[in-house]
Design a protein around this motif. Sequence first.
Motif, PDB file in Angstrom:
ATOM      1  N   LEU A 185      -4.514  -4.126  -6.109  1.00 52.53           N
ATOM      2  CA  LEU A 185      -4.210  -4.361  -4.696  1.00 52.53           C
ATOM      3  C   LEU A 185      -5.327  -5.123  -3.993  1.00 52.53           C
ATOM      4  N   LEU A 201      -0.311  -6.555 -10.987  1.00 52.39           N
ATOM      5  CA  LEU A 201       0.087  -5.260 -10.431  1.00 52.39           C
ATOM      6  C   LEU A 201       0.875  -4.438 -11.452  1.00 52.39           C
ATOM      7  N   LEU A 231      -0.118  -0.908 -13.125  1.00 48.06           N
ATOM      8  CA  LEU A 231       0.795   0.231 -13.080  1.00 48.06           C
ATOM      9  C   LEU A 231       1.012   0.814 -14.473  1.00 48.06           C
ATOM     10  N   ALA A 291       0.836  -1.206   0.000  1.00 51.93           N
ATOM     11  CA  ALA A 291       0.000   0.000   0.000  1.00 51.93           C
ATOM     12  C   ALA A 291       0.874   1.260   0.000  1.00 51.93           C
ATOM     13  N   LEU A 346      -4.476   0.635  -9.756  1.00 55.13           N
ATOM     14  CA  LEU A 346      -3.675   0.060  -8.671  1.00 55.13           C
ATOM     15  C   LEU A 346      -4.545  -0.417  -7.516  1.00 55.13           C
ATOM     16  N   ASP A 347      -5.601   0.327  -7.197  1.00 57.61           N
ATOM     17  CA  ASP A 347      -6.498  -0.099  -6.117  1.00 57.61           C
ATOM     18  C   ASP A 347      -7.169  -1.433  -6.445  1.00 57.61           C
ATOM     19  N   GLY A 407      -4.791   5.505  -9.953  1.00 58.08           N
ATOM     20  CA  GLY A 407      -5.240   5.111  -8.613  1.00 58.08           C
ATOM     21  C   GLY A 407      -6.249   3.984  -8.672  1.00 58.08           C
ATOM     22  N   TRP A 424       3.871   1.465  -1.310  1.00 52.15           N
ATOM     23  CA  TRP A 424       4.420   1.535  -2.671  1.00 52.15           C
ATOM     24  C   TRP A 424       3.397   2.178  -3.600  1.00 52.15           C
ATOM     25  N   ARG A 425       2.144   1.764  -3.489  1.00 51.21           N
ATOM     26  CA  ARG A 425       1.070   2.339  -4.303  1.00 51.21           C
ATOM     27  C   ARG A 425       0.987   3.848  -4.087  1.00 51.21           C
ATOM     28  N   ASP A 426       1.021   4.275  -2.825  1.00 50.13           N
ATOM     29  CA  ASP A 426       0.942   5.703  -2.518  1.00 50.13           C
ATOM     30  C   ASP A 426       2.129   6.477  -3.092  1.00 50.13           C
TER      31      ASP A 426
END
Length: 159
Positions: free
Chosen positions: A150, A122, A126, A49, A146-147, A143, A51-53
């Motif tokens: 995830l 993933l 991306l 999470a 990726l959400d 976003g 990394w996503r941010d």
Amino acid sequence: MDSIDHYGEGSSMDRGRRSGLRAVSEPPGDVLALGWSLLCGLDSLEDLARWRDEIIDLHRELILGTSAVPDIASRARDGDGSGVAHPTAIATREALAAGIERMRDNGELAVDADPARLATGLTAALQGGSLLARTNRDIAPLGAALDLALSYVRSHSAR
């Protein structure tokens, strides 16, 4: 009617169209590498999470032109560095797979979680989200992509 200039590249209008298309269609490989520090130590869903941010923040800076790393932002806008994009995507997928495997090994993910498959999802989120974000100059598609990826990884949680 377009004419060939003395460099043989067509009119300046054609060059602008070509460079604009290249800047949108070729993902800046360095953007993938920017999240690398978190990927190397990835071993929990919380790390994933974060990394996503970080990826979202870096893309926001690059897309909106407020980058703290202007050399990478200008390369992304100019389309330069496209030769780096593909190997970096492969390295990103491999680092994600290694992190997901560590999550599975430490009991955070179910034993039947497939690290290669989850990492591929993933990475696709991306890359696709990044392309949509840059094309629309809006971070929301990245976003969302990726959400979704995830949440699929989280669906394999052992807890």
